[in-house]
Design an enzyme around this catalytic site. Structure first.
Site, PDB file in Angstrom:
ATOM      1  N   SER A   9       0.964  -1.061   0.086  1.00 55.88           N
ATOM      2  CA  SER A   9      -0.071  -0.007   0.072  1.00 55.88           C
ATOM      3  C   SER A   9       0.918   1.157   0.151  1.00 55.88           C
ATOM      4  O   SER A   9       1.632   1.312   0.968  1.00 55.88           O
ATOM      5  CB  SER A   9      -0.847   0.042   1.317  1.00 55.88           C
ATOM      6  OG  SER A   9      -1.276   1.389   1.634  1.00 55.88           O
ATOM      7  N   HIS A  34      -1.410  -1.046  -4.148  1.00 58.74           N
ATOM      8  CA  HIS A  34      -2.657  -0.779  -3.653  1.00 58.74           C
ATOM      9  C   HIS A  34      -2.761   0.700  -3.176  1.00 58.74           C
ATOM     10  O   HIS A  34      -1.744   1.116  -2.669  1.00 58.74           O
ATOM     11  CB  HIS A  34      -2.804  -1.965  -2.150  1.00 58.74           C
ATOM     12  CG  HIS A  34      -3.925  -1.666  -1.393  1.00 58.74           C
ATOM     13  ND1 HIS A  34      -5.195  -2.326  -1.735  1.00 58.74           N
ATOM     14  CD2 HIS A  34      -4.206  -0.665  -0.252  1.00 58.74           C
ATOM     15  CE1 HIS A  34      -6.056  -1.821  -0.715  1.00 58.74           C
ATOM     16  NE2 HIS A  34      -5.709  -0.896  -0.203  1.00 58.74           N
ATOM     17  N   ASP A  36      -4.956   3.725  -1.586  1.00 60.12           N
ATOM     18  CA  ASP A  36      -5.776   4.023  -0.352  1.00 60.12           C
ATOM     19  C   ASP A  36      -6.126   5.400  -0.540  1.00 60.12           C
ATOM     20  O   ASP A  36      -5.624   6.600  -0.498  1.00 60.12           O
ATOM     21  CB  ASP A  36      -5.265   3.882   1.113  1.00 60.12           C
ATOM     22  CG  ASP A  36      -4.927   2.489   1.335  1.00 60.12           C
ATOM     23  OD1 ASP A  36      -5.935   1.573   1.304  1.00 60.12           O
ATOM     24  OD2 ASP A  36      -3.817   2.263   1.854  1.00 60.12           O
ATOM     25  N   MET A  38      -8.763   8.348   0.395  1.00 63.25           N
ATOM     26  CA  MET A  38      -9.385   8.931   1.554  1.00 63.25           C
ATOM     27  C   MET A  38     -10.139  10.187   1.560  1.00 63.25           C
ATOM     28  O   MET A  38      -9.110  11.125   1.107  1.00 63.25           O
ATOM     29  CB  MET A  38      -8.580   8.735   3.079  1.00 63.25           C
ATOM     30  CG  MET A  38      -7.946   7.238   3.133  1.00 63.25           C
ATOM     31  SD  MET A  38      -7.089   7.157   4.844  1.00 63.25           S
ATOM     32  CE  MET A  38      -6.416   5.314   4.429  1.00 63.25           C
ATOM     33  N   HIS A  67      -8.445   1.267  -3.516  1.00 61.08           N
ATOM     34  CA  HIS A  67      -9.084   1.206  -2.396  1.00 61.08           C
ATOM     35  C   HIS A  67      -9.971   2.342  -2.030  1.00 61.08           C
ATOM     36  O   HIS A  67      -9.345   3.307  -1.550  1.00 61.08           O
ATOM     37  CB  HIS A  67      -8.494   0.383  -1.089  1.00 61.08           C
ATOM     38  CG  HIS A  67      -9.254   0.270  -0.059  1.00 61.08           C
ATOM     39  ND1 HIS A  67      -8.532  -0.021   1.139  1.00 61.08           N
ATOM     40  CD2 HIS A  67     -10.544   0.188   0.355  1.00 61.08           C
ATOM     41  CE1 HIS A  67      -9.428  -0.009   2.045  1.00 61.08           C
ATOM     42  NE2 HIS A  67     -10.456  -0.041   1.855  1.00 61.08           N
ATOM     43  N   MET A  69     -12.040   4.713   0.180  1.00 63.14           N
ATOM     44  CA  MET A  69     -12.455   5.086   1.548  1.00 63.14           C
ATOM     45  C   MET A  69     -13.298   6.323   1.478  1.00 63.14           C
ATOM     46  O   MET A  69     -12.826   7.343   2.066  1.00 63.14           O
ATOM     47  CB  MET A  69     -11.479   4.828   2.644  1.00 63.14           C
ATOM     48  CG  MET A  69     -10.969   3.241   2.772  1.00 63.14           C
ATOM     49  SD  MET A  69      -9.399   3.278   3.695  1.00 63.14           S
ATOM     50  CE  MET A  69      -8.372   3.283   2.217  1.00 63.14           C
ATOM     51  N   MET A 139     -11.560  -5.687   6.050  1.00 62.54           N
ATOM     52  CA  MET A 139     -10.399  -4.614   6.820  1.00 62.54           C
ATOM     53  C   MET A 139      -9.981  -5.251   8.122  1.00 62.54           C
ATOM     54  O   MET A 139     -10.945  -5.698   8.874  1.00 62.54           O
ATOM     55  CB  MET A 139     -11.272  -3.279   7.039  1.00 62.54           C
ATOM     56  CG  MET A 139     -11.394  -2.617   5.726  1.00 62.54           C
ATOM     57  SD  MET A 139      -9.630  -2.070   4.996  1.00 62.54           S
ATOM     58  CE  MET A 139      -8.998  -1.302   6.426  1.00 62.54           C
ATOM     59  N   GLY A 144      -8.322   4.299   7.644  1.00 61.78           N
ATOM     60  CA  GLY A 144      -7.862   5.494   8.137  1.00 61.78           C
ATOM     61  C   GLY A 144      -6.630   5.803   7.922  1.00 61.78           C
ATOM     62  O   GLY A 144      -5.999   6.782   7.678  1.00 61.78           O
ATOM     63  N   PHE A 145      -5.899   4.857   8.472  1.00 58.93           N
ATOM     64  CA  PHE A 145      -4.367   4.873   8.931  1.00 58.93           C
ATOM     65  C   PHE A 145      -3.433   3.702   8.884  1.00 58.93           C
ATOM     66  O   PHE A 145      -4.130   2.608   8.837  1.00 58.93           O
ATOM     67  CB  PHE A 145      -4.239   5.529  10.210  1.00 58.93           C
ATOM     68  CG  PHE A 145      -5.116   6.643  10.703  1.00 58.93           C
ATOM     69  CD1 PHE A 145      -4.498   8.127  10.340  1.00 58.93           C
ATOM     70  CD2 PHE A 145      -6.176   6.676  11.257  1.00 58.93           C
ATOM     71  CE1 PHE A 145      -5.111   9.161  10.268  1.00 58.93           C
ATOM     72  CE2 PHE A 145      -6.759   7.875  11.360  1.00 58.93           C
ATOM     73  CZ  PHE A 145      -6.336   9.154  11.159  1.00 58.93           C
ATOM     74  N   GLY A 146      -2.295   3.975   8.426  1.00 55.60           N
ATOM     75  CA  GLY A 146      -1.339   2.774   8.299  1.00 55.60           C
ATOM     76  C   GLY A 146      -0.952   2.628   9.623  1.00 55.60           C
ATOM     77  O   GLY A 146      -1.084   3.119  10.729  1.00 55.60           O
ATOM     78  N   GLY A 147      -0.114   1.353   9.806  1.00 59.78           N
ATOM     79  CA  GLY A 147       0.449   1.045  11.176  1.00 59.78           C
ATOM     80  C   GLY A 147      -0.388   0.681  12.178  1.00 59.78           C
ATOM     81  O   GLY A 147      -0.071   0.753  13.478  1.00 59.78           O
ATOM     82  N   ASP A 177      -6.591  -6.317   4.446  1.00 63.12           N
ATOM     83  CA  ASP A 177      -5.684  -5.145   4.550  1.00 63.12           C
ATOM     84  C   ASP A 177      -5.904  -4.575   5.913  1.00 63.12           C
ATOM     85  O   ASP A 177      -6.933  -4.372   6.551  1.00 63.12           O
ATOM     86  CB  ASP A 177      -6.903  -4.128   3.574  1.00 63.12           C
ATOM     87  CG  ASP A 177      -6.004  -2.878   3.359  1.00 63.12           C
ATOM     88  OD1 ASP A 177      -4.980  -2.493   4.263  1.00 63.12           O
ATOM     89  OD2 ASP A 177      -6.579  -1.948   2.831  1.00 63.12           O
ATOM     90  N   GLY A 178      -4.756  -4.440   6.546  1.00 67.26           N
ATOM     91  CA  GLY A 178      -4.558  -3.682   7.876  1.00 67.26           C
ATOM     92  C   GLY A 178      -3.666  -4.570   8.856  1.00 67.26           C
ATOM     93  O   GLY A 178      -4.130  -5.655   9.276  1.00 67.26           O
ATOM     94  N   GLY A 179      -2.571  -4.376   9.175  1.00 65.39           N
ATOM     95  CA  GLY A 179      -1.825  -4.905  10.271  1.00 65.39           C
ATOM     96  C   GLY A 179      -1.170  -6.206   9.442  1.00 65.39           C
ATOM     97  O   GLY A 179      -0.955  -7.284  10.501  1.00 65.39           O
ATOM     98  N   GLY A 199       1.016  -1.927   4.135  1.00 63.78           N
ATOM     99  CA  GLY A 199       1.763  -0.656   3.854  1.00 63.78           C
ATOM    100  C   GLY A 199       2.974  -0.512   4.840  1.00 63.78           C
ATOM    101  O   GLY A 199       4.168  -0.542   4.229  1.00 63.78           O
ATOM    102  N   SER A 200       2.980  -0.179   6.012  1.00 63.90           N
ATOM    103  CA  SER A 200       4.135  -0.052   6.780  1.00 63.90           C
ATOM    104  C   SER A 200       5.083  -1.049   7.074  1.00 63.90           C
ATOM    105  O   SER A 200       6.422  -0.907   6.895  1.00 63.90           O
ATOM    106  CB  SER A 200       3.742   0.304   8.333  1.00 63.90           C
ATOM    107  OG  SER A 200       2.991  -0.553   8.973  1.00 63.90           O
TER     108      SER A 200
HETATM  109  C1  DX5 Z   1      -5.844   1.504   6.154  1.00 64.31           C
HETATM  110  C2  DX5 Z   1      -5.643   1.212   4.486  1.00 64.31           C
HETATM  111  C3  DX5 Z   1      -4.444   0.099   4.472  1.00 64.31           C
HETATM  112  C4  DX5 Z   1      -3.198   0.778   5.052  1.00 64.31           C
HETATM  113  C5  DX5 Z   1      -2.515  -0.596   5.782  1.00 64.31           C
HETATM  114  O1  DX5 Z   1      -7.022   2.475   6.156  1.00 64.31           O
HETATM  115  O2  DX5 Z   1      -6.763   0.608   3.930  1.00 64.31           O
HETATM  116  O3  DX5 Z   1      -4.230  -0.011   3.120  1.00 64.31           O
HETATM  117  O4  DX5 Z   1      -2.369   1.263   3.995  1.00 64.31           O
HETATM  118  O5  DX5 Z   1      -1.366  -0.024   6.521  1.00 64.31           O
HETATM  119  P1  DX5 Z   1      -0.742  -1.198   7.419  1.00 64.31           P
HETATM  120  O6  DX5 Z   1      -0.244  -2.184   6.377  1.00 64.31           O
HETATM  121  O7  DX5 Z   1       0.542  -0.366   7.825  1.00 64.31           O
HETATM  122  O8  DX5 Z   1      -1.600  -1.796   8.467  1.00 64.31           O
HETATM  123 ZN    ZN Z   2      -6.238  -0.095   1.962  1.00 54.75          ZN
END
Ligand code: DX5
Ligand code: ZN
Length: 218
Positions: A9, A34, A36, A38, A67, A69, A139, A144-147, A177-179, A199-200
C-alpha cells in the site's frame, strides 16, 4: 489454493520520491500496488486523488488496485478508472446506499469490482452481491491510517467468506488489509485469503529490507 498476491500500500510510501518507491517495491517482488483513497468524511484522514494515481500508474507498470474509502464513490469511479493499469476498484459496503448499482458501474468501466468490509460489518451483508464480485477486501483494522494493530476477530470473517465462495463455486479473491506482517500473513492465508495488502511492513520496516519483507509475507 490460489496464488498469493502481495500488494504494498503506497499510503506508507515516501511521496516525495514516489517514482523511486514504486520502482523499488517492484524490484523487491511486489505483484501489484494498493492505493488508499481517503476523503476525510468516510474516514478521518485525507490522502490523494485520481491525479496522483494517474501519475503513479504512468511510471509503474504493475497492476493498480484502488481502495476507495470515500462517500459517494460513484461520482469518482470514471476518474479512477482512467489509467489502463488500474485493474480493480474497491468500494466500502458501508459507504454505498445502492451497492449493486455501484458494482455494476465499476464493471461497466471494464474494471474488477471489489467490496471492502469494515471490522464491524458481517460477511452476510454481501449475501446478495457476492456472485457479482471479483474480490472482497476484509479490513483487519479500522480504515484511515497505516501502522495499526491487526484485529484477530476478522479471521473468522475471512473463513466464512472463503467457505461461502467455495460453496457457490465462485472464483473469488479475498484481500486482507491492515496490520498485515510476517506473522499475521500466515493466519490470513490459513483462513483463506489470497491477496495481502501491506503498507508499513513493506515501506517503513525498521529491520527488514523491502525484499525481505515481501518474501516473509509470501
Ligand atoms: C488503512 C488502509 C491500508 C493501510 C494498511 O485504512 O486501507 O491499506 O495502508 O497499512 P498497514 O499495512 O500499515 O496496516
Ligand atoms: Zn487499503
Amino acid at each position: 489454493m490460489k496464488n498469493i498476491i502481495i500488494m504494498p500500500s503506497i499510503l506508507s510510501a515516501d511521496f516525495s520520491i514516489m517514482k523511486e518507491q514504486l520502482n523499488d517495491v517492484k524490484q523487491a517482488g511486489a505483484d501489484a500496488i494498493h492505493c488508499d483513497i481517503m476523503d476525510g468524511h468516510f474516514v478521518p484522514n485525507i490522502t490523494f486523488g485520481p491525479g496522483f494515481i494517474e501519475a503513479c500508474a504512468k511510471v509503474c507498470d504493475l497492476p493498480f488496485y484502488v481502495h476507495l474509502m470515500i462517500e459517494n464513490p460513484d461520482q469518482y469511479l470514471a476518474a479512477f478508472a482512467k489509467p489502463k493499469n488500474v485493474v480493480e476498484i474497491g468500494v466500502h459496503e458501508e459507504a454505498c446506499v445502492h451497492l449493486h448499482r455501484t458494482v455494476q458501474n465499476i464493471k461497466a468501466l471494464g474494471k474488477r469490482a471489489c467490496v471492502a468490509l469494515n471490522p464491524h460489518t458481517p460477511a452476510s451483508n454481501l449475501d446478495y452481491i457476492l456472485d457479482d464480485l471479483d474480490a472482497v477486501l476484509v479490513m483487519t483494522v479500522n480504515p484511515g491510517f497505516g501502522g495499526q494493530k491487526f484485529i484477530e476477530s476478522q479471521l473468522r470473517k475471512i473463513e466464512e467468506i472463503r467457505k461461502e465462495a467455495d460453496r457457490r463455486g465462485l472464483d473469488l479473491d479475498i484481500q486482507v488489509d491492515g496490520g498485515v506482517d510476517g506473522i499475521t500473513s500466515k493466519k490470513i492465508a490459513v483462513a483463506g485469503a489470497n491477496m495481502f495488502v501491506a503498507g508499513s511492513y513493506v515501506f517503513t520496516n525498521k529491520t527488514l529490507s523491502m525484499k525481505e519483507a515481501i518474501k516473509s509475507l509470501r
